[in-house]
Write a protein that holds these residues in place. Structure first.
Motif, PDB file in Angstrom:
ATOM      1  N   UNK A  46      21.959  38.667  36.488  1.00  0.00           N
ATOM      2  CA  UNK A  46      22.448  40.239  36.738  1.00  0.00           C
ATOM      3  C   UNK A  46      24.242  39.928  36.001  1.00  0.00           C
ATOM      4  N   UNK A  47      25.296  41.183  35.927  1.00  0.00           N
ATOM      5  CA  UNK A  47      26.229  41.542  35.336  1.00  0.00           C
ATOM      6  C   UNK A  47      27.577  40.971  36.431  1.00  0.00           C
ATOM      7  N   UNK A  48      26.519  40.265  37.234  1.00  0.00           N
ATOM      8  CA  UNK A  48      28.122  39.712  38.667  1.00  0.00           C
ATOM      9  C   UNK A  48      27.838  38.089  38.224  1.00  0.00           C
ATOM     10  N   UNK A  49      26.525  37.458  37.500  1.00  0.00           N
ATOM     11  CA  UNK A  49      26.187  36.172  37.965  1.00  0.00           C
ATOM     12  C   UNK A  49      25.433  35.673  39.078  1.00  0.00           C
ATOM     13  N   UNK A  50      25.116  36.706  39.787  1.00  0.00           N
ATOM     14  CA  UNK A  50      23.689  36.902  40.672  1.00  0.00           C
ATOM     15  C   UNK A  50      22.507  36.946  40.078  1.00  0.00           C
ATOM     16  N   UNK A  51      21.435  35.594  40.833  1.00  0.00           N
ATOM     17  CA  UNK A  51      20.522  35.585  40.697  1.00  0.00           C
ATOM     18  C   UNK A  51      19.768  37.095  40.508  1.00  0.00           C
ATOM     19  N   UNK A  52      19.508  37.579  39.771  1.00  0.00           N
ATOM     20  CA  UNK A  52      18.051  38.881  39.667  1.00  0.00           C
ATOM     21  C   UNK A  52      16.646  39.171  39.920  1.00  0.00           C
ATOM     22  N   UNK A  53      16.647  38.161  38.926  1.00  0.00           N
ATOM     23  CA  UNK A  53      14.849  37.757  39.113  1.00  0.00           C
ATOM     24  C   UNK A  53      14.541  37.031  38.271  1.00  0.00           C
ATOM     25  N   UNK A  54      13.209  36.813  38.108  1.00  0.00           N
ATOM     26  CA  UNK A  54      12.412  35.542  37.185  1.00  0.00           C
ATOM     27  C   UNK A  54      12.249  35.656  36.087  1.00  0.00           C
ATOM     28  N   UNK A  55      12.437  34.762  35.041  1.00  0.00           N
ATOM     29  CA  UNK A  55      11.665  34.981  33.643  1.00  0.00           C
ATOM     30  C   UNK A  55      11.028  33.654  34.033  1.00  0.00           C
ATOM     31  N   UNK A  56       9.806  33.693  32.514  1.00  0.00           N
ATOM     32  CA  UNK A  56       9.202  32.738  32.286  1.00  0.00           C
ATOM     33  C   UNK A  56      10.274  31.797  30.734  1.00  0.00           C
ATOM     34  N   UNK A  57      10.610  30.872  31.118  1.00  0.00           N
ATOM     35  CA  UNK A  57      10.729  29.226  30.573  1.00  0.00           C
ATOM     36  C   UNK A  57       9.924  28.934  29.357  1.00  0.00           C
ATOM     37  N   UNK A  58      10.247  29.622  28.402  1.00  0.00           N
ATOM     38  CA  UNK A  58       9.037  29.394  27.426  1.00  0.00           C
ATOM     39  C   UNK A  58       8.923  27.591  27.135  1.00  0.00           C
TER      40      UNK A  58
END
Length: 67
Positions: A46-58
Motif C-alpha cells: 500500500x502507500x505506507x509500504x505495508x503488505x496489502x494484498x496478494x497479486x499473481x506473479x506472472x
C-alpha cells in the motif's frame, strides 16, 4: 522442573499474542497470511509500504502452468 514450567508458560503467552494479532488483523480487513506468500504470488504494497494484498506473479505463474 521450574524452568520447564516457566518455558511452557512463556510459550503459551507467545501463542496467545500471535493468535490475538491475527484476529485483530482480520478484523481490520488486512490479509492474515504467512510471511512468505506461496509460489506464484507476491505481496502488493500500500502507500505506507505495508503488505496489502496478494497479486499473481506472472513469471512464476508461467512456470506453474508449464508444470
Amino acid at each position: 522442573m521450574v524452568l520447564a514450567f516457566v518455558a511452557e508458560m512463556e510459550r503459551e503467552k507467545i501463542m496467545d499474542r500471535n493468535i490475538t494479532g491475527k484476529i485483530n488483523k482480520a478484523r481490520d480487513g488486512k490479509v492474515v497470511s504467512s510471511i512468505k506468500p506461496l509460489y506464484g504470488w507476491k505481496w502488493a504494497l500500500d502507500d505506507k509500504g505495508e503488505k496489502d494484498h496478494l497479486v499473481l506473479d506472472e513469471d512464476q505463474a508461467r512456470v506453474l502452468q508449464q508444470a
